[in-house]
Motif scaffolding. Sequence first.
Motif, PDB file in Angstrom:
ATOM      1  N   THR A   1      42.865  68.869  17.971  1.00 50.45           N
ATOM      2  CA  THR A   1      42.794  70.339  17.978  1.00 50.45           C
ATOM      3  C   THR A   1      41.963  70.823  16.796  1.00 50.45           C
ATOM      4  O   THR A   1      41.727  70.093  15.838  1.00 50.45           O
ATOM      5  CB  THR A   1      44.206  70.946  17.845  1.00 50.45           C
ATOM      6  OG1 THR A   1      44.690  70.613  16.540  1.00 50.45           O
ATOM      7  CG2 THR A   1      45.139  70.413  18.882  1.00 50.45           C
ATOM      8  N   TYR A   2      41.523  72.082  16.867  1.00 49.65           N
ATOM      9  CA  TYR A   2      40.757  72.659  15.763  1.00 49.65           C
ATOM     10  C   TYR A   2      41.560  72.683  14.472  1.00 49.65           C
ATOM     11  O   TYR A   2      41.039  72.490  13.377  1.00 49.65           O
ATOM     12  CB  TYR A   2      40.321  74.091  16.126  1.00 49.65           C
ATOM     13  CG  TYR A   2      39.131  74.107  17.038  1.00 49.65           C
ATOM     14  CD1 TYR A   2      37.922  73.573  16.602  1.00 49.65           C
ATOM     15  CD2 TYR A   2      39.198  74.640  18.306  1.00 49.65           C
ATOM     16  CE1 TYR A   2      36.804  73.577  17.414  1.00 49.65           C
ATOM     17  CE2 TYR A   2      38.095  74.650  19.143  1.00 49.65           C
ATOM     18  CZ  TYR A   2      36.900  74.118  18.689  1.00 49.65           C
ATOM     19  OH  TYR A   2      35.813  74.120  19.498  1.00 49.65           O
ATOM     20  N   GLU A   3      42.863  72.943  14.658  1.00 53.10           N
ATOM     21  CA  GLU A   3      43.737  73.036  13.472  1.00 53.10           C
ATOM     22  C   GLU A   3      43.692  71.742  12.666  1.00 53.10           C
ATOM     23  O   GLU A   3      43.570  71.757  11.448  1.00 53.10           O
ATOM     24  CB  GLU A   3      45.164  73.340  13.924  1.00 53.10           C
ATOM     25  CG  GLU A   3      46.042  73.864  12.804  1.00 53.10           C
ATOM     26  CD  GLU A   3      47.445  74.159  13.285  1.00 53.10           C
ATOM     27  OE1 GLU A   3      48.344  74.160  12.444  1.00 53.10           O
ATOM     28  OE2 GLU A   3      47.637  74.365  14.501  1.00 53.10           O
ATOM     29  N   LYS A   4      43.754  70.606  13.388  1.00 56.36           N
ATOM     30  CA  LYS A   4      43.727  69.307  12.701  1.00 56.36           C
ATOM     31  C   LYS A   4      42.378  69.074  12.023  1.00 56.36           C
ATOM     32  O   LYS A   4      42.294  68.526  10.937  1.00 56.36           O
ATOM     33  CB  LYS A   4      44.014  68.189  13.707  1.00 56.36           C
ATOM     34  CG  LYS A   4      45.501  67.944  13.882  1.00 56.36           C
ATOM     35  CD  LYS A   4      45.762  66.709  14.716  1.00 56.36           C
ATOM     36  CE  LYS A   4      47.260  66.470  14.892  1.00 56.36           C
ATOM     37  NZ  LYS A   4      47.524  65.559  16.008  1.00 56.36           N
ATOM     38  N   LEU A   5      41.320  69.532  12.691  1.00 51.51           N
ATOM     39  CA  LEU A   5      39.987  69.391  12.105  1.00 51.51           C
ATOM     40  C   LEU A   5      39.890  70.156  10.785  1.00 51.51           C
ATOM     41  O   LEU A   5      39.382  69.668   9.778  1.00 51.51           O
ATOM     42  CB  LEU A   5      38.927  69.913  13.072  1.00 51.51           C
ATOM     43  CG  LEU A   5      38.387  68.887  14.065  1.00 51.51           C
ATOM     44  CD1 LEU A   5      37.447  69.561  15.046  1.00 51.51           C
ATOM     45  CD2 LEU A   5      37.674  67.759  13.319  1.00 51.51           C
ATOM     46  N   TRP A   6      40.377  71.406  10.799  1.00 55.29           N
ATOM     47  CA  TRP A   6      40.331  72.233   9.590  1.00 55.29           C
ATOM     48  C   TRP A   6      41.152  71.598   8.473  1.00 55.29           C
ATOM     49  O   TRP A   6      40.743  71.596   7.308  1.00 55.29           O
ATOM     50  CB  TRP A   6      40.839  73.648   9.868  1.00 55.29           C
ATOM     51  CG  TRP A   6      39.787  74.493  10.514  1.00 55.29           C
ATOM     52  CD1 TRP A   6      39.795  74.992  11.787  1.00 55.29           C
ATOM     53  CD2 TRP A   6      38.555  74.923   9.921  1.00 55.29           C
ATOM     54  NE1 TRP A   6      38.647  75.691  12.035  1.00 55.29           N
ATOM     55  CE2 TRP A   6      37.868  75.668  10.915  1.00 55.29           C
ATOM     56  CE3 TRP A   6      37.972  74.744   8.681  1.00 55.29           C
ATOM     57  CZ2 TRP A   6      36.617  76.250  10.668  1.00 55.29           C
ATOM     58  CZ3 TRP A   6      36.743  75.308   8.438  1.00 55.29           C
ATOM     59  CH2 TRP A   6      36.065  76.050   9.415  1.00 55.29           C
ATOM     60  N   LEU A   7      42.304  71.054   8.858  1.00 50.63           N
ATOM     61  CA  LEU A   7      43.178  70.405   7.876  1.00 50.63           C
ATOM     62  C   LEU A   7      42.450  69.215   7.248  1.00 50.63           C
ATOM     63  O   LEU A   7      42.426  69.038   6.033  1.00 50.63           O
ATOM     64  CB  LEU A   7      44.463  69.937   8.575  1.00 50.63           C
ATOM     65  CG  LEU A   7      45.666  69.684   7.670  1.00 50.63           C
ATOM     66  CD1 LEU A   7      46.057  70.974   6.943  1.00 50.63           C
ATOM     67  CD2 LEU A   7      46.844  69.174   8.490  1.00 50.63           C
TER      68      LEU A   7
END
Length: 152
Positions: A1-7
């Motif tokens: 997910t994008y969230e994991k990428l940002w993290l």
Amino acid sequence: TYEKLWLAAAMVLIVGFIATITYGAVGPGVSMVDDDGGSIDPDAISDHERFGDTGVTHVGGNEYEVDVVAQAWSYSPGEIEVPAGSEVTFYVTSRDVTHSFSVVGTNINTMVIPGEVSQMTVEFDEPGEYGILCNEYCGQGHHNMEGKLTVV
Ligand code: CUA
């Protein structure tokens, strides 16, 4: 997910920052070891064993010590001269507010805090002239706070 990428991206940035800070602290030839037990009385500098008499001392071989007192808005001594091929240990303290002792074009760039002694050792292989600057805002004369280091 994008969230994991940002993290993941944030983690990379944080690790990068830590690496930068660590490199700064252990960079070649520079250490922030306190020679005088961590404290010095800014009001008693004139009587201090090391800082009562500022300037360059030849301690043997190619080793030199330079004792510097920063004070708004100058350094004592204002001009430093050491021979090429020397290993120079700077001891710097402040008589009043926080300054910095930064030698342009070298990795010498340390905060100078009243009550503390900043120490760093650097080798100067070649003759040259270096400006010394204060990078820490210290009042209206801050931009005029400078000195000169000459390697002869
Ligand atoms: Cu001293 Cu800015």
